[in-house]
Design an enzyme around this catalytic site. Structure first.
Site, short mmCIF file in Angstrom:
data_model
loop_
_atom_site.label_atom_id
_atom_site.label_comp_id
_atom_site.label_asym_id
_atom_site.label_seq_id
_atom_site.Cartn_x
_atom_site.Cartn_y
_atom_site.Cartn_z
N GLU A 1 0.92 -1.23 -0.01
CA GLU A 1 0.03 0.02 0.03
C GLU A 1 0.73 1.35 0.17
O GLU A 1 1.80 1.24 0.63
CB GLU A 1 -1.00 -0.14 1.11
CG GLU A 1 -1.75 1.56 1.48
CD GLU A 1 -2.42 1.76 2.43
OE1 GLU A 1 -2.77 0.63 3.15
OE2 GLU A 1 -3.13 2.61 2.42
N ASP B 1 9.58 5.14 15.37
CA ASP B 1 9.69 6.33 15.29
C ASP B 1 10.08 7.20 16.50
O ASP B 1 9.64 6.80 17.50
CB ASP B 1 8.14 6.88 14.84
CG ASP B 1 8.07 8.37 14.61
OD1 ASP B 1 8.97 9.26 14.49
OD2 ASP B 1 7.05 8.93 14.66
N ASP C 1 10.14 10.78 18.39
CA ASP C 1 9.79 12.15 18.02
C ASP C 1 10.22 13.13 19.25
O ASP C 1 10.03 12.61 20.24
CB ASP C 1 8.14 12.22 17.66
CG ASP C 1 7.89 13.49 17.13
OD1 ASP C 1 7.32 13.56 16.02
OD2 ASP C 1 8.30 14.66 17.79
N CYS D 1 15.96 23.43 26.05
CA CYS D 1 16.11 24.54 25.08
C CYS D 1 15.04 24.75 24.13
O CYS D 1 14.83 25.81 23.95
CB CYS D 1 17.18 23.90 24.03
SG CYS D 1 17.18 22.38 23.61
N CYS D 2 14.26 23.93 23.85
CA CYS D 2 12.94 24.11 22.70
C CYS D 2 11.82 23.47 23.32
O CYS D 2 11.74 22.38 24.25
CB CYS D 2 13.14 23.88 21.33
SG CYS D 2 14.96 23.98 20.60
N CYS E 1 16.48 21.93 17.83
CA CYS E 1 18.01 22.88 17.37
C CYS E 1 19.00 21.84 17.65
O CYS E 1 18.79 20.58 17.97
CB CYS E 1 18.22 24.01 18.80
SG CYS E 1 18.43 23.23 20.28
N HIS F 1 13.24 8.18 11.83
CA HIS F 1 12.60 7.18 11.65
C HIS F 1 13.43 5.92 11.43
O HIS F 1 14.47 6.05 10.97
CB HIS F 1 11.46 6.86 10.39
CG HIS F 1 10.40 7.96 10.55
ND1 HIS F 1 9.76 8.45 9.40
CD2 HIS F 1 9.74 8.52 11.55
CE1 HIS F 1 8.86 9.36 9.58
NE2 HIS F 1 8.93 9.40 11.17
N HIS G 1 0.31 0.13 10.16
CA HIS G 1 0.41 1.72 10.42
C HIS G 1 1.26 2.30 9.07
O HIS G 1 2.14 1.71 8.60
CB HIS G 1 1.34 1.90 11.84
CG HIS G 1 1.21 3.00 12.16
ND1 HIS G 1 0.50 3.56 13.36
CD2 HIS G 1 1.66 4.47 12.02
CE1 HIS G 1 0.45 4.82 13.30
NE2 HIS G 1 1.47 5.38 12.41
N LEU H 1 3.62 5.08 7.33
CA LEU H 1 4.79 5.93 7.67
C LEU H 1 5.36 6.77 6.50
O LEU H 1 5.57 5.81 5.42
CB LEU H 1 5.96 5.14 8.40
CG LEU H 1 6.99 5.91 9.32
CD1 LEU H 1 6.20 6.59 10.28
CD2 LEU H 1 8.03 5.06 9.74
#
Lengths: 474, 405
Positions: free
Chosen positions: B42, B107, B109, B119-120, B126, B164, B316, B318
Site C-alpha cells: 500500500e 519513530d 519524535d 532548550c526548545c 535545535c 524513523h 501503520h 509511515l
C-alpha cells in the site's frame, strides 16, 4: 452421516492416524477422519463451547488465573471430561475423540471472521494452558517428546559464556544455575517473555530456561491454530453448500455472544420450586427475577398487556419456574384485567395452553435461553443488550438500587458487549447479603446463561438462608 | 520557513526530476524485478487539499512514478504488503484482504522529550536537542543489532524534529502485531507517568543484561547533555522532578533544604545526591537501592523514547524516505547511525535548494538529475543498503542459509 475430510489432505493419512490417541494433550494436527452423526457433531461442539464461553467470561470478569483455573476445571469435569492415562473405568479414547471432534467442529464455526478467529484462538489457548498445567508430568513429558518444537539445547560452554547475563533475568542461585537446562529459540517464538523483558536475547535467539518451556509451547499452540484457522477459512465456501451443517455452525458461532445455555429447558419441576401460585409472582419477580423478566413483569403490570413475543418469553419462563397451567391461566386472566372473559378465552387461552403443550402439536416448549433472547430483535429482548444506555442505567437504579460504583462496573461490561457478564454481576451484587461474592456468579463461578437459571439459583439461595435461620431457632 | 519552501511548482519539478523512484522501489521490493513486496504494497498519498488517498499500489516503478507526478502529493506514506493488491481491495472477498508483511518501523519524535528538554519545545528543534536523538539512535541501533540480530536498518530523518527507523530483515518483515508489540515493550523503559521510575528490575537483581551496555553509554550522555548542556535540574521544577525519583525521604528532605533559595547547577546537584548516597555504608541494602535509583534516573533522562503506536501494528502508515517535509521543505534523507552525533538537521537540503542546484548546474546530460545535486550521497546510501538487502534475499532463495527455525 457426514465425512469430515474436507481438508485437502489425502485419505492416505487414515492409516497413519489410527484409532488411538496416545496423549491427553493435543495440538490437533489431524482432523477427525471418520463418520459422525449430525447429533454427535453438534453435541461435541456445544459441550466444548460451554467451556470456551466460560473462559471468555472469566477474562471479561478479570478473574485471577487461579480462580479461572478452578472454574474451568469444574466446567471441564462437567462438559468436557478428559482424564489422564491413570484414570480407571474411563474410555480414554472416547474422551479424547470427543475432544478432538468438538475442537474441529468449532474451528468450522469460528474461522469465518477475524474477530471470531481471534477469540477462538484465545479461548482454546487458555484451555490448553489449563490442561497443560494440570497434566500428569510424566505424560506431559511424553507428549513433549512426541513433537518437534525446534529448540536448540544450549551447550555448557555457551551457557558459561553468558552466565552473568542469564543470571540477571532468572531467579536462580548459582548452584541451581549449574543444573538448569537452557534452550535456544528464535525470539519470535516467545513474544510474551520478550514483552515482559523476561528472557535473555542475543542475536535474535531467546535463551529460555527449562521452567519457562511452557511459554514456547503455548506460543506454538497459538500460532499453529491461527494458521490452521486461516486454511479452514479458505475452504469454508465449499462447505457452506452443505445445508445440514450451515444451520448448526451458524448457531454455534452465536455461542460466544451469549454463552451456551445450560439445561434448564426440559425440567420444569425442580425440587425446590413446587407449586408456585399466581399471586406469588409479584413477590417473586421483585426478589428473584433477572432484569429481562422483571422488565416484562413490570410492563405487564403497568400496561395490563404484553405483546406476543413478550407473552411467549415471559409465559415460558413462568412455566419452567413452576407455574402450573391452571395457575398460569389465573395469572394471565388477572393481568389482562381490562378485557372480557370472552375475549380472553378467545384470544389468549389457546396460546397459553399451547405453550404448555396442551394444544396443537402438543410440544413441550422450553423457555427461551439467554442466547435466544439476546439474538432476538429486542422487544422484549435482553435489557442489557437492547435498552439504550440511559434507559438501562435508570432501570438498574430503580430496580435494584445499585450504588454508583456497582453501576459503573455493570455498565462497563455492557459497553464491552459482555451482556451476560453484566447480568451475572447484577446477580452477585443483589445477592451479596446471602454471601455471594464478586466472581462467584450463580454458583461456582458460573455465568448467567438462562433466565430460569438466574431465578432458580436465587430462590435456592433464599431457601438455604431460611433453613439456616430456622435451624438457629431451637 | 515560508510557504513557498514547498510551492506546487517546486514539488512538481522535484517529483519529475529528483525523487529516487528506483531506489525506493528496490528498497521496498527486495529484488530487482517487481515482486509481491512491491506490487501488493500500500502507498497512501496526502494531497494538497488535505485529502488522503489510501490503498494505491503499482505493478512497476514506471507506473509508480507516473502516478506520483500526476497526483503531486504533499507527501506519501508506505503501508504493509497485503494478501492481494491494495488497489483491488474492493473486489477482494470480505475478510481475505489482510496485511501480511512490512518493515519493522520505529519513530522517535522530539515532542516525547518535552518534559525534560529545556532548550526548545513542541515543533522546534535545535542542534542541542538533537543530542537526545543521537543518543537514542545509538542505543536502539546497538540493541536491535545485538539482541535481535537484525542487520538491515535504515535510519531516516523525518524532515523536522524526529527520526524513523525501517528494518527490512526477512524475519522482521513478517513479524505479527503481537511480536511487534513485544519488541516495542522490550525497548521501552521510560514510563508514561514521568514521576515514576522505569520499571525494569526484578527485585534486587542487577539491571537486565540488555540494558547494561545502554547504561554504560548513557552515563556519559547524561553527564554532558543533562547535567551541563540542558542543565535539567537547574530550575525548581527540574530539581523537584529529580527529587520525586529518589526513593529515600531523608535524602530528599536534606537535598530540598540545601537547594532552597540557592540556584546551583545540575552537575552540583547531582554531585550532592551522590554524596548523600555515600552516607550509607558500603554493601548496605539502602545504598544498593539508591544506586539502582541513580541508574534508573540516568535511563529516565536519556533512554530512547519511542512513539509506540507506530511500531505495534503492521498496517501503520509511515512517511516514505525522500519525501519533502511540508513545513520545512527539507528532504527526509537517510542518516548514517555511525555519524549521527555530528548530523546537523539544518544542513539537510531543502527542495528549493536542490532545484536551485539543478538550475545552476549546466554540466553534462548523462547522469540522473539527482546525481547533480546534494541529494547524491543520500541516494547512494540507500542504494548500498538496498544492495545488502537484495544479496541477503538472494542467498535465502538459493537455500544457502538454513531457515528452519
Amino acid at each position: 452421516m457426514y465425512k469430515v475430510e474436507d481438508r485437502g489432505s489425502g485419505s492416505d493419512e487414515v492409516k497413519l492416524h489410527g484409532p488411538r490417541y496416545p496423549y491427553r494433550l493435543n495440538f490437533y494436527d489431524t482432523p477427525p477422519l471418520y463418520d459422525v452423526t449430525i447429533e454427535a457433531f453438534e453435541s461435541a461442539a456445544l459441550n466444548r463451547l460451554r467451556v470456551l464461553a466460560e473462559i471468555e467470561s472469566s477474562a471479561a470478569r478479570d478473574r485471577k488465573w487461579d480462580e479461572t483455573k478452578t472454574v474451568i476445571i469444574a466446567q471441564c469435569e462437567k462438559y468436557l471430561p478428559l482424564k489422564s492415562a491413570g484414570a480407571l473405568n474411563v474410555d480414554l479414547d472416547e474422551q479424547r475423540r470427543t475432544d478432538q471432534l468438538g475442537h474441529f467442529v468449532l474451528r468450522l464455526a469460528f474461522c469465518r471472521s477475524e474477530e471470531l478467529r481471534r477469540r477462538f484462538v484465545k479461548a482454546e489457548t487458555t484451555l490448553f494452558k489449563i490442561r497443560y498445567e494440570t497434566d500428569d508430568s510424566v505424560e506431559r513429558q511424553k507428549f513433549l517428546g512426541s513433537r518437534n518444537f525446534n529448540w536448540v539445547a544450549v551447550g555448557d560452554q555457551e551457557k558459561a559464556e553468558h552466565q552473568q547475563s542469564l543470571l540477571t533475568y532468572y531467579n536462580t542461585k548459582n548452584d541451581d544455575f549449574a543444573r538448569e537446562k537452557y534452550f535456544k529459540v528464535r525470539w519470535t517464538r516467545v513474544p510474551d517473555l520478550v514483552d515482559r523483558r523476561r528472557v535473555f536475547l542475543k542475536g535474535g535467539w531467546a535463551y529460555v530456561p527449562g521452567k519457562e518451556q511452557s511459554s514456547i509451547i503455548y506460543q506454538e499452540f497459538e500460532t499453529h491454530l491461527e494458521k490452521d484457522l486461516m486454511v479452514t477459512a479458505r475452504y469454508m465456501p465449499r462447505l457452506d453448500e452443505d445445508t445440514r451443517l450451515k444451520g448448526v455452525l451458524d448457531n454455534l458461532s452465536q455461542g460466544f455472544l451469549a454463552g451456551v445455555s445450560s439445561e434448564w429447558n426440559s425440567s420444569p419441576m425442580d425440587a425446590n420450586v413446587q407449586g408456585i401460585k399466581a399471586e406469588m409472582v409479584d413477590e417473586l419477580a421483585a426478589k428473584h427475577f433477572p432484569m429481562c423478566m422483571r422488565n416484562s413483569h413490570q410492563k405487564l403490570r403497568a400496561d395490563h398487556r404484553l405483546n406476543h413475543f413478550g407473552r411467549l418469553q415471559y409465559g415460558l419462563f413462568l412455566k419452567v419456574l413452576g407455574l402450573s397451567i391452571e395457575e398460569a391461566i389465573v395469572f394471565w386472566r388477572k393481568s389482562f384485567d381490562r378485557i372480557t372473559d370472552d375475549t380472553f378465552n378467545k384470544m389468549y387461552k389457546y396460546n397459553i395452553r399451547h405453550s404448555y403443550g396442551l394444544e396443537g402439536k402438543r410440544a413441550n416448549y422450553p423457555a427461551k435461553t439467554c442466547q435466544q433472547i439476546l439474538t432476538s430483535g429486542g422487544d422484549p429482548g435482553c435489557p442489557y443488550r437492547h435498552f439504550s444506555v440511559d434507559n438501562l442505567r435508570s432501570a438498574l437504579v430503580s430496580a435494584y438500587g445499585l450504588s454508583s460504583a456497582d453501576l459503573h462496573d455493570v455498565m462497563n461490561q455492557v459497553k464491552n458487549n459482555h451482556f451476560h457478564v453484566a447480568c451475572t454481576r447484577v446477580y452477585e451484587i443483589t445477592h451479596a447479603s446471602s454471601g455471594v461474592k464478586r466472581g462467584d456468579g450463580v454458583g461456582s463461578g458460573e455465568s448467567v446463561t438462562h433466565p430460569n437459571q438466574y431465578a432458580a439459583k436465587s430462590m435456592e439461595l433464599e431457601k438455604a438462608k431460611e433453613e439456616k435461620a430456622a435451624a438457629m431457632v431451637p | 520557513m515560508t510557504d513557498n519552501a514547498v510551492s506546487p511548482e517546486l514539488m512538481d519539478v522535484f517529483y519529475r526530476r529528483l525523487f529516487p523512484y528506483k531506489s525506493i522501489f528496490h528498497w521496498l521490493n527486495h529484488a530487482p524485478t517487481p515482486e509481491d513486496y512491491f506490487t501488493k504494497r500500500e502507498i497512501a498519498f496526502n494531497l494538497p487539499n488535505d485529502v488522503m488517498l489510501r490503498y494505491r499500489s503499482y505493478l512497476d516503478v514506471d507506473e509508480f512514478k507516473n502516478e506520483v507526478c500526476k497526483l503531486a502529493p504533499t507527501r506519501f506514506e508506505i503501508g504493509p504488503v497485503y494478501t492481494s493488491r491494495p488497489r483491488d481491495k474492493k473486489t477482494a472477498r470480505q475478510g481475505t484482504f489482510n496485511p501480511v508483511a512490512r518493515e519493522l518501523v520505529f519513530d522517535i519524535d522530539m515532542t516525547d522529550y518535552d518534559p525534560i528538554r529545556t532548550c526548545c519545545s513542541s515543533a522546534e528543534i535545535c542542534k542541542r536537542c538533537w543530542a537526545f536523538i543521537a543518543a537514542a539512535v545509538r542505543i536502539l541501533d546497538e540493541a536491535i543489532r545485538d539482541q535481535f540480530g537484525y542487520e538491515h536498518l535504515l535510519w531516516v530523518y523525518s524532515g523536522r524534529r524526529g527520526i524513523h527507523l525501517w528494518i527490512s530483515d526477512p524475519e522482521a518483515m513478517v513479524l505479527t502485531d503481537e511480536q511487534r508489540k513485544a519488541i516495542v515493550n522490550w525497548l521501552s523503559v521510560v514510563q508514561k507517568d514521568e514521576s515514576k521510575r522505569p520499571n525494569i528490575r526484578f527485585g534486587s537483581r542487577p539491571l537486565p543484561a540488555s540494558l547494561k551496555p545502554a547504561l554504560d553509554h548513557l552515563a556519559y550522555v547524561f553527564a554532558d547533555l543533562i547535567l551541563v548542556d540542558q542543565d535539567c535540574f537547574l530550575s525548581e521544577k527540574g530539581s523537584e522532578a529529580l527529587l520525586r525519583l529518589i526513593p529515600d525521604t531523608r535524602i530528599v528532605e536534606t537535598l530540598r533544604n540545601d537547594w532552597a533559595g540557592e540556584s546551583s547547577g545540575s552537575a552540583a546537584k547531582w554531585q550532592a545526591f551522590k554524596a548523600q548516597i555515600k552516607t550509607y555504608k558500603k554493601d548496605s541494602s539502602a545504598r544498593a537501592q539508591l544506586i539502582a535509583a541513580m541508574e534508573d534516573i540516568i535511563l529516565q533522562y536519556t533512554y530512547p523514547r519511542l512513539d509506540e503506536n507506530v511500531s505495534k501494528k503492521r498496517n501503520h502508515l509511515l512517511k516514505a524516505p525522500f519525501c519533502v517535509h511540508p513545513k520545512t521543505g527539507r528532504i527526509c534523507v537517510p542518516v548514517d547511525p555511525k555519524t549521527i552525533k555530528t548530523f546537523d538537521p539544518e544542513s539537510v537540503p531543502t527542495v528549493a535548494q536542490l532545484i536551485a542546484e539543478l538550475d545552476n548546474d549546466t554540466d553534462s546530460q548523462h547522469h540522473s538529475d539527482w546525481e547533480r545535486t546534494s541529494l547524491k550521497p543520500y541516494v547512494e546510501m540507500l542504494d548500498k543498503h538496498n544492495q545488502r538487502i537484495m544479496d541477503h534475499e538472494r542467498k535465502i532463495r538459493r537455500g544457502a542459509e538454513d531457515m528452519t527455525w
